[in-house]
Every structure is written in C-alpha cells, then in structure tokens.
Design a protein around this motif. Structure first.
Motif, PDB file in Angstrom:
ATOM      1  N   VAL A  29       0.872  -1.183   0.000  1.00 29.04           N
ATOM      2  CA  VAL A  29       0.000   0.000   0.000  1.00 29.04           C
ATOM      3  C   VAL A  29       0.907   1.230   0.000  1.00 29.04           C
ATOM      4  N   ASP A  30       0.518   2.292  -0.711  1.00 26.46           N
ATOM      5  CA  ASP A  30       1.281   3.545  -0.659  1.00 26.46           C
ATOM      6  C   ASP A  30       1.321   4.019   0.808  1.00 26.46           C
ATOM      7  N   PRO A  31       2.511   4.159   1.413  1.00 27.21           N
ATOM      8  CA  PRO A  31       2.593   4.541   2.831  1.00 27.21           C
ATOM      9  C   PRO A  31       1.791   5.793   3.163  1.00 27.21           C
ATOM     10  N   ASN A  32       1.630   6.698   2.187  1.00 31.58           N
ATOM     11  CA  ASN A  32       0.876   7.916   2.467  1.00 31.58           C
ATOM     12  C   ASN A  32      -0.594   7.660   2.764  1.00 31.58           C
ATOM     13  N   LYS A  33      -1.112   6.540   2.292  1.00 28.78           N
ATOM     14  CA  LYS A  33      -2.505   6.224   2.648  1.00 28.78           C
ATOM     15  C   LYS A  33      -2.598   6.069   4.178  1.00 28.78           C
ATOM     16  N   TYR A  34      -1.639   5.324   4.745  1.00 26.73           N
ATOM     17  CA  TYR A  34      -1.669   5.096   6.200  1.00 26.73           C
ATOM     18  C   TYR A  34      -1.204   6.333   6.986  1.00 26.73           C
ATOM     19  N   THR A 148      -6.482  -6.706   7.009  1.00 27.77           N
ATOM     20  CA  THR A 148      -7.863  -6.202   7.030  1.00 27.77           C
ATOM     21  C   THR A 148      -7.796  -4.678   6.912  1.00 27.77           C
ATOM     22  N   PRO A 149      -8.878  -4.011   6.482  1.00 24.99           N
ATOM     23  CA  PRO A 149      -8.831  -2.542   6.384  1.00 24.99           C
ATOM     24  C   PRO A 149      -8.568  -1.879   7.738  1.00 24.99           C
ATOM     25  N   GLY A 150      -9.052  -2.520   8.813  1.00 29.25           N
ATOM     26  CA  GLY A 150      -8.879  -1.917  10.144  1.00 29.25           C
ATOM     27  C   GLY A 150      -7.481  -2.110  10.716  1.00 29.25           C
ATOM     28  N   GLY A 199     -16.575  -0.348   7.945  1.00 26.08           N
ATOM     29  CA  GLY A 199     -15.751   0.849   8.168  1.00 26.08           C
ATOM     30  C   GLY A 199     -16.403   2.140   7.704  1.00 26.08           C
ATOM     31  N   LYS A 200     -16.931   2.117   6.484  1.00 26.05           N
ATOM     32  CA  LYS A 200     -17.511   3.358   5.935  1.00 26.05           C
ATOM     33  C   LYS A 200     -18.753   3.772   6.733  1.00 26.05           C
ATOM     34  N   LEU A 201     -19.584   2.771   7.093  1.00 25.23           N
ATOM     35  CA  LEU A 201     -20.785   3.078   7.889  1.00 25.23           C
ATOM     36  C   LEU A 201     -20.376   3.631   9.265  1.00 25.23           C
ATOM     37  N   SER A 202     -19.303   3.063   9.836  1.00 25.16           N
ATOM     38  CA  SER A 202     -18.896   3.514  11.174  1.00 25.16           C
ATOM     39  C   SER A 202     -18.485   4.986  11.147  1.00 25.16           C
ATOM     40  N   ILE A 203     -17.807   5.398  10.079  1.00 21.71           N
ATOM     41  CA  ILE A 203     -17.395   6.800   9.962  1.00 21.71           C
ATOM     42  C   ILE A 203     -18.636   7.690   9.776  1.00 21.71           C
ATOM     43  N   PHE A 232     -11.707  14.633  20.611  1.00 23.37           N
ATOM     44  CA  PHE A 232     -12.562  13.578  20.063  1.00 23.37           C
ATOM     45  C   PHE A 232     -12.075  12.184  20.465  1.00 23.37           C
ATOM     46  N   HIS A 233     -13.029  11.251  20.449  1.00 27.22           N
ATOM     47  CA  HIS A 233     -12.655   9.840  20.423  1.00 27.22           C
ATOM     48  C   HIS A 233     -11.925   9.637  19.090  1.00 27.22           C
ATOM     49  N   LEU A 234     -10.720   9.047  19.135  1.00 26.79           N
ATOM     50  CA  LEU A 234      -9.951   8.916  17.896  1.00 26.79           C
ATOM     51  C   LEU A 234      -9.643   7.455  17.568  1.00 26.79           C
ATOM     52  N   ASP A 241     -10.202  15.403  11.957  1.00 27.18           N
ATOM     53  CA  ASP A 241     -10.394  16.331  10.832  1.00 27.18           C
ATOM     54  C   ASP A 241     -11.722  16.049  10.133  1.00 27.18           C
ATOM     55  N   LYS A 242     -12.025  14.763   9.960  1.00 28.60           N
ATOM     56  CA  LYS A 242     -13.281  14.394   9.276  1.00 28.60           C
ATOM     57  C   LYS A 242     -14.478  14.933  10.042  1.00 28.60           C
ATOM     58  N   ALA A 243     -14.450  14.784  11.362  1.00 32.44           N
ATOM     59  CA  ALA A 243     -15.588  15.242  12.182  1.00 32.44           C
ATOM     60  C   ALA A 243     -15.720  16.764  12.092  1.00 32.44           C
ATOM     61  N   GLY A 272      -2.202   4.261  18.411  1.00 27.00           N
ATOM     62  CA  GLY A 272      -3.290   3.588  17.712  1.00 27.00           C
ATOM     63  C   GLY A 272      -4.585   3.706  18.486  1.00 27.00           C
ATOM     64  N   ASN A 273      -5.550   2.883  18.113  1.00 19.81           N
ATOM     65  CA  ASN A 273      -6.855   2.950  18.770  1.00 19.81           C
ATOM     66  C   ASN A 273      -6.809   2.208  20.103  1.00 19.81           C
ATOM     67  N   THR A 274      -7.155   2.894  21.161  1.00 19.07           N
ATOM     68  CA  THR A 274      -7.227   2.252  22.487  1.00 19.07           C
ATOM     69  C   THR A 274      -8.689   2.132  22.898  1.00 19.07           C
TER      70      THR A 274
HETATM   71  N1  CAA Z   1      -2.108   9.308  -0.045  1.00 22.17           N
HETATM   72  C1  CAA Z   1      -2.896  10.020   0.808  1.00 22.17           C
HETATM   73  N2  CAA Z   1      -4.158   9.614   1.162  1.00 22.17           N
HETATM   74  C2  CAA Z   1      -4.613   8.454   0.638  1.00 22.17           C
HETATM   75  C3  CAA Z   1      -3.846   7.674  -0.254  1.00 22.17           C
HETATM   76  C4  CAA Z   1      -2.531   8.140  -0.602  1.00 22.17           C
HETATM   77  N3  CAA Z   1      -1.739   7.459  -1.407  1.00 22.17           N
HETATM   78  N4  CAA Z   1      -4.575   6.585  -0.591  1.00 22.17           N
HETATM   79  C5  CAA Z   1      -5.765   6.688   0.066  1.00 22.17           C
HETATM   80  N5  CAA Z   1      -5.779   7.814   0.799  1.00 22.17           N
HETATM   81  C6  CAA Z   1      -6.840   8.315   1.678  1.00 22.17           C
HETATM   82  C7  CAA Z   1      -8.245   8.094   1.116  1.00 22.17           C
HETATM   83  O1  CAA Z   1      -8.588   9.075   0.170  1.00 22.17           O
HETATM   84  C8  CAA Z   1      -9.082   8.160   2.379  1.00 22.17           C
HETATM   85  O2  CAA Z   1      -9.249   9.507   2.750  1.00 22.17           O
HETATM   86  P1  CAA Z   1     -10.735  10.074   3.053  1.00 22.17           P
HETATM   87  O3  CAA Z   1     -11.290   9.199   4.127  1.00 22.17           O
HETATM   88  O4  CAA Z   1     -10.491  11.465   3.505  1.00 22.17           O
HETATM   89  O5  CAA Z   1     -11.477   9.955   1.790  1.00 22.17           O
HETATM   90  C9  CAA Z   1      -8.159   7.538   3.445  1.00 22.17           C
HETATM   91  O6  CAA Z   1      -6.833   7.534   2.876  1.00 22.17           O
HETATM   92  C10 CAA Z   1      -8.539   6.110   3.806  1.00 22.17           C
HETATM   93  O7  CAA Z   1      -8.677   5.398   2.606  1.00 22.17           O
HETATM   94  P2  CAA Z   1      -9.870   4.337   2.445  1.00 22.17           P
HETATM   95  O8  CAA Z   1     -11.161   4.976   2.824  1.00 22.17           O
HETATM   96  O9  CAA Z   1      -9.764   3.717   1.113  1.00 22.17           O
HETATM   97  O10 CAA Z   1      -9.434   3.301   3.570  1.00 22.17           O
HETATM   98  P3  CAA Z   1      -9.989   1.886   3.887  1.00 22.17           P
HETATM   99  O11 CAA Z   1     -11.333   1.688   3.321  1.00 22.17           O
HETATM  100  O12 CAA Z   1      -8.944   0.909   3.514  1.00 22.17           O
HETATM  101  O13 CAA Z   1     -10.073   1.879   5.490  1.00 22.17           O
HETATM  102  C11 CAA Z   1     -11.123   2.615   7.515  1.00 22.17           C
HETATM  103  C12 CAA Z   1     -10.279   3.004   6.315  1.00 22.17           C
HETATM  104  C13 CAA Z   1     -12.569   2.418   7.052  1.00 22.17           C
HETATM  105  C14 CAA Z   1     -11.054   3.690   8.574  1.00 22.17           C
HETATM  106  C15 CAA Z   1     -10.578   1.278   8.098  1.00 22.17           C
HETATM  107  O14 CAA Z   1      -9.297   1.468   8.607  1.00 22.17           O
HETATM  108  C16 CAA Z   1     -11.458   0.676   9.200  1.00 22.17           C
HETATM  109  O15 CAA Z   1     -12.409  -0.039   8.938  1.00 22.17           O
HETATM  110  N6  CAA Z   1     -11.111   0.948  10.504  1.00 22.17           N
HETATM  111  C17 CAA Z   1     -11.832   0.403  11.648  1.00 22.17           C
HETATM  112  C18 CAA Z   1     -13.158   1.087  11.896  1.00 22.17           C
HETATM  113  C19 CAA Z   1     -13.005   2.516  12.384  1.00 22.17           C
HETATM  114  O16 CAA Z   1     -11.992   2.905  12.922  1.00 22.17           O
HETATM  115  N7  CAA Z   1     -14.083   3.310  12.225  1.00 22.17           N
HETATM  116  C20 CAA Z   1     -14.085   4.678  12.697  1.00 22.17           C
HETATM  117  C21 CAA Z   1     -15.414   5.102  13.244  1.00 22.17           C
HETATM  118  S1  CAA Z   1     -16.038   3.878  14.400  1.00 22.17           S
HETATM  119  C22 CAA Z   1     -15.359   4.269  15.907  1.00 22.17           C
HETATM  120  O17 CAA Z   1     -14.892   5.337  16.104  1.00 22.17           O
HETATM  121  C23 CAA Z   1     -15.367   3.203  16.957  1.00 22.17           C
HETATM  122  C24 CAA Z   1     -14.032   2.576  17.031  1.00 22.17           C
HETATM  123  O18 CAA Z   1     -13.182   3.001  17.780  1.00 22.17           O
HETATM  124  C25 CAA Z   1     -13.759   1.416  16.191  1.00 22.17           C
END
Ligand code: CAA
Length: 378
Positions: A29-34, A148-150, A199-203, A232-234, A241-243, A272-274
C-alpha cells in the motif's frame, strides 16, 4: 454545589510498537494512505505478559496512594476486550491495587463510549457521597487481524483516572448531550475473535452523531465561543479532521480554529486505537503537548459504535500543567522498542509475542482459566 472532576490521571503505554510505514510496504500500500490518509505512524504492541487487567493495573499502580486506597468506593472497568462474561476485570484490579474491601467493583460496556459512562456514574456517586473517590479504568487491545482494512488502526493501552471532589486536573461540567442510534457499524459477537466492521458506515455514523450532539448542544446551552479546545474519540487520528470538516459552513470560524489544533492527535498517531481509552488519550495528548491555559474550557466528543455519542465539557484547573508534565509521556514513547512486521504477523495475533516486560504488573500464567499476576513491589 459539589464540584467533581479528575484528581489524578495516568496511562499505560505498551513498551513495543510496529512502524506503520513498514506495515504499508508489507501490504503493498502507498505509505501515504496510512500516514496521511488515515494519519497513523506507530501502533502499540503488547507482549504475551500483558492483558487488559495488567495494563489497567499498570496505569493505576503508581498513581494512587494509601490514602486513595482507603477512600475509593468504586472501581469501574471500561473495556470492549473483556475476557470473561461473568467475573469483571475490576475485581482482579481491585485485588492487585490493594483497594479497601468495602469498595464495589464492576465492568461496563458500550463500545468506546463506556469510559464516559463510567465517569458519569462516578460523578453522580461523589455528588451523593462527598469526600469519597472512584477509580475509573479503561483498557483495551484493538485487533482486527492481518490484511484487514482496520489493521492499520489497531493499538493497545490503558488509562486510569481518580474521580473526586479534588478537581486537581479538571472539573467535569454538568452540561451534556447524549444520542443513541441502534446500528451495526462495529460489533463483536461472543464467538468472534475479531470485531465485525463496516468501516464506511462507522465513519458515517460517528459524523452523524457528532453533528446531532453539536447542534443540540448549541440549541440547549450556548455557542462554542468559550471553548478553547475540542477533542474527540480517535479510532485513527484523521477522524478528528473528518468530524470537524463535516460541520455546517455556518460554523466556519469554529472549524478553522479547531482544525489547526494538532496536539490532541499526537498520542493516537503513535499508539493507535485504544477503544475505551481513546478520548482520554486525546485529552492527555492535548494537556501534555498543547499549550492550553489554566481554567480554560475543553469540549469532548465521546463515541461508541452501536452507537452512542455524547458531547460534554470540562474546565481545566490551576496548576494542571505541572501534574501532567510529571507523567513524562515523551520519555515513555521514545523508550519503546520496535517489533518486526514478521514477528507481529506470526506471533502477535495468538498472544505468542514473548518479550522482555519492564512493567510492574505482568500476567504470569493462566491455569484452569484462572489468571495469575506478578507484581513488582517498589
Ligand atoms: N495518499 C494520501 N491519502 C490516501 C492515499 C494516498 N496514497 N490513498 C488513500 N488515501 C486516503 C483516502 O482518500 C481516504 O481519505 P478520506 O477518508 O479522507 O477519503 C483515506 O486515505 C482512507 O482510505 P480508504 O477509505 O480507502 O481506507 P480503507 O477503506 O482501507 O479503510 C477505515 C479506512 C474504514 C477507517 C478502516 O481502517 C477501518 O475499517 N477501521 C476500523 C473502523 C473505524 O476505525 N471506524 C471509525 C469510526 S467507528 C469508531 O470510532 C469506533 C471505534 O473506535 C472502532
């Protein structure tokens, strides 16, 4: 009117971490995503000698003294990584910390919201029983599994807070808004090793409940002009930033002011998430790294999937800075050791990571499903 607040606070930061950039490289994965898109840099990892009980005990053991042990009437353990359906983790910590026998001890649950619920129980208890104290613990191990995405948002850690009339760190105000919406965004049925996550629904739900609480708070009480910081809870640091960005443009001044505040994200980025502790990790991050004046007001948004949100405020006390500085959080973060991605992948998920553990409280063995702990006396 009895004032109630946080008298003492401490955290347990695991001694090990993995580097998120290396995780991204391994996952192709491009490190900048994470690093940028999700906003995480390091993920806390615990050795097999730590669990939620030892982490919570480690957060509290150097924080309380003999006087506190006599005055604590309740030990409330907030977690969503519970290890027993019946016996609470609080009863074990009560024993490890040598709290007086007349305290009650129990565990509570509502995803990441439960520490806030515990604080509310504590505040109400102390208002009715002035002079007494409540120990609130939050301790979690966030694991979603490899690939996994999380995964990138995993973490581990614990927070301990002593709630009493001595508001030495801050006072908890009685203005708050709650909201509940029954939903399946993140949940962990009894037979699942990892949570099930949409994940998307949770956000989306997080943002919906935040906006609902924010608007209702303004309707009920006031605007947010007097708030110096909003925390915020993070689940991951970008969530802040999203909120804020999701608020209506009529709050543009509020958004601009608070989007530029980055210190409350530092600990989440590095740990990370605690889960249950996450909001209070943001609080510690702000108080330790930020430059917030004494007596200023902070707003907090607590979120727990499933889902419950709460917006409330706290007032900082005089001299809080001195007490927070003594936690030496920087020193603890910088002395951590890195674990390779290979060891993390092959051993961490099955609690097989056997590493040197310098913590005072360690899980020493489990025999017939009974957990035994080793405690280093000072
Ligand atoms: N450079 C910079 N940014 C990049 C990039 C790159 N090369 N590639 C992707 N990105 C960005 C995307 O554009 C996206 O940004 P936006 O959200 O602003 O659009 C971001 O990186 C994440 O990319 P994706 O949406 O594609 O990521 P994903 O689908 O793989 O997973 C996630 C993201 C949904 C948060 C996932 O990590 C997940 O499911 N996490 C667990 C659930 C969670 O934390 N939910 C949060 C709310 S629920 C809650 O708060 C309770 C709790 O503690 C769990």
């Amino acid at each position: 009117m009895v004032k109630v607040g946080i008298e003492k606070i401490n955290l347990y930061i695991p001694e090990y971490y993995i580097d998120i950039k290396k995780l991204a490289e391994k996952r192709l994965v491009d490190p900048n995503k994470y690093l940028v898109g999700i906003g995480q840099e390091k993920m806390s990892i615990i050795p097999s000698s730590q669990d939620i009980i030892s982490m919570a005990s480690n957060a509290a053991i150097n924080m309380i003294d003999d006087e506190d042990r006599k005055l604590i009437d309740q030990v409330i353990f907030a977690t969503e990584s519970g290890i027993d359906f019946s016996k609470s983790a609080a009863t074990v910590v009560h024993d490890i910390l040598k709290i007086n026998s007349f305290a009650s001890s129990f565990e509570i649950k509502q995803a990441c919201y439960s520490t806030t619920a515990a604080i509310k129980i504590a505040v109400n208890y102390i208002k009715q029983n002035p002079g007494r104290k409540v120990l609130v613990l939050s301790s979690d191990i966030s694991k979603y599994g490899a690939n996994t995405p999380g995964e990138v948002t995993q973490g581990a850690g614990a927070i301990a807070m002593l709630i009493s009339e001595n508001c030495e760190i801050l006072e908890i105000n009685s203005k708050f808004i709650f909201a509940t919406k029954n939903a399946y965004d993140f949940w962990r049925p009894n037979d699942c090793k990892y949570p099930i996550v949409d994940g998307k629904l949770s956000i989306k739900l997080y943002i919906e409940l935040f906006n609902l609480c924010f608007e209702s708070f303004i309707d009920k009480y006031q605007n947010f002009d007097e708030i110096s910081s909003m925390i915020f809870h993070l689940p991951f640091s970008k969530m802040r930033d999203k909120a804020l960005q999701s608020l209506d443009d009529k709050y543009i001044d509020f958004k601009t002011k608070h989007l530029s505040e980055i210190t409350s994200k530092i600990l989440c980025k590095n740990i990370g998430n605690t889960y249950t502790g996450s909001l209070y990790l943001s609080l510690l991050s702000l108080l330790y790294y930020g430059n917030i004046n004494e007596h200023e007001k902070i707003a907090l948004f607590s979120y727990g999937s499933g889902a419950v949100g709460e917006l409330f405020t706290m007032n900082l006390s005089a001299d809080y800075k001195e007490k927070i500085r003594k936690l030496e959080i920087d020193k603890r973060l910088n002395s951590r050791k890195e674990v390779s991605i290979e060891d993390y992948e092959s051993k961490y998920f099955d609690n097989m990571l056997k590493l040197k553990d310098n913590s005072r409280v360690k899980l020493s063995k489990i025999i017939d499903s009974i957990r035994y702990y080793e405690i280093d006396e000072p």
